[in-house]
Enzyme design. Structure first.
Site, PDB file in Angstrom:
ATOM      1  N   ARG A   1     -13.336  -9.264  -0.977  1.00  9.81           N
ATOM      2  CA  ARG A   1     -12.298 -10.100  -0.885  1.00  9.81           C
ATOM      3  C   ARG A   1     -11.003  -9.062  -0.152  1.00  9.81           C
ATOM      4  NH1 ARG A   1      -7.730 -12.974  -1.748  1.00  9.81           N
ATOM      5  NH2 ARG A   1      -6.303 -12.099  -3.036  1.00  9.81           N
TER       6      ARG A   1
ATOM      7  N   ASP B   1       4.951  -8.665   0.244  1.00  7.08           N
ATOM      8  CA  ASP B   1       5.993  -9.053  -0.466  1.00  7.08           C
ATOM      9  C   ASP B   1       6.045  -7.939  -1.405  1.00  7.08           C
ATOM     10  OD1 ASP B   1       7.093 -11.885   0.682  1.00  7.08           O
ATOM     11  OD2 ASP B   1       4.843 -11.612   0.050  1.00  7.08           O
TER      12      ASP B   1
END
Length: 233
Positions: free
Chosen positions: A87, A204
């Site tokens: 992933r 972020d």
């Protein structure tokens, strides 16, 4: 064919990169693979197979969250005989050890989801990646000059309503970032005897409130895509 993947048996290679966003899967296929072919599109959750440096590799979207991710991972392993699942996604950093654009390798995944407790008879499951995949990622990052950040992540069922007061505790326990799928990916791979690993690019920082621009996100993600493809080739 499965309820969620309409590829033919044999369309997927044994190695598959996973992204939550199907448009990101399409982006990788168009910009990084040779002879890429769309092989599934149920619910617009796209999948492709192609070549990278002459070696076959597949790509598959998995949506957001553990529930969605584990559906696709289960079907890829059980029906399409995928052996290695990597992933590549984004995450929000919670540790001062990690900054924007860093790539985190999740060596373990805690979670607020109950799915792994249900799976493991209400006991705590140690959701961890495959060691050999982790070693390949580490060695490839060294070769490419990428400073891989190594530690735990927290896989949350919540994107908006989250226990922000817990960030400090998580960082104390060497949790570098928050994402939404790794704990489910690892548990499913462990159950079905496949290999899995999660790499996440920091888009972020949840403590400093810094965030990448859309252009910076693309550039940062490209570095992780290159790392992922190189370690699988």
């Amino acid at each position: 064919m499965t309820p969620h993947i309409n590829a033919k048996i044999g369309d997927f290679y044994p190695q598959c990169l996973l992204c939550g966003d199907p448009l990101r899967v399409s982006y990788i296929a168009k910009n990084f693979l040779q002879d890429a072919k769309e092989i599934t599109n149920v619910r617009n959750m796209l999948g492709f197979s192609g070549k990278y440096k002459g070696k076959g590799i597949s790509l598959m979207g998995h949506g957001m969250g553990i529930a969605s991710c584990t559906i696709y991972v289960t079907e890829l392993i059980k029906t399409y005989q995928v052996k290695e699942l990597l992933r590549i996604g984004t995450c929000g950093a919670i540790s001062p050890k990690v900054g924007l654009k860093d790539i985190v390798m999740a060596t373990g995944a805690s979670t607020d989801s109950k799915t792994n407790r249900v799976r493991f008879l209400n006991h705590d499951l140690s959701a961890t990646p495959d060691f050999e995949l982790s070693l390949r990622a580490y060695q490839t990052a060294k070769r490419l000059g990428i400073d891989l950040k190594i530690g735990n992540v927290f896989s949350s069922d919540f994107f908006y309503s989250f226990e922000t007061h817990a960030f400090g505790l998580m960082a104390q326990y060497n949790h570098l970032a928050i994402e939404m799928e790794a704990a489910g990916l690892y548990a499913t791979a462990m159950e079905l005897n496949a290999k899995a690993l999660c790499l996440c690019s920091v888009s972020d920082h949840l403590i400093t409130k810094e965030a990448l621009s859309p252009k910076e996100r693309i550039e940062s993600f490209d570095n992780m895509i290159t790392l992922a493809l190189e370690m699988m080739s």
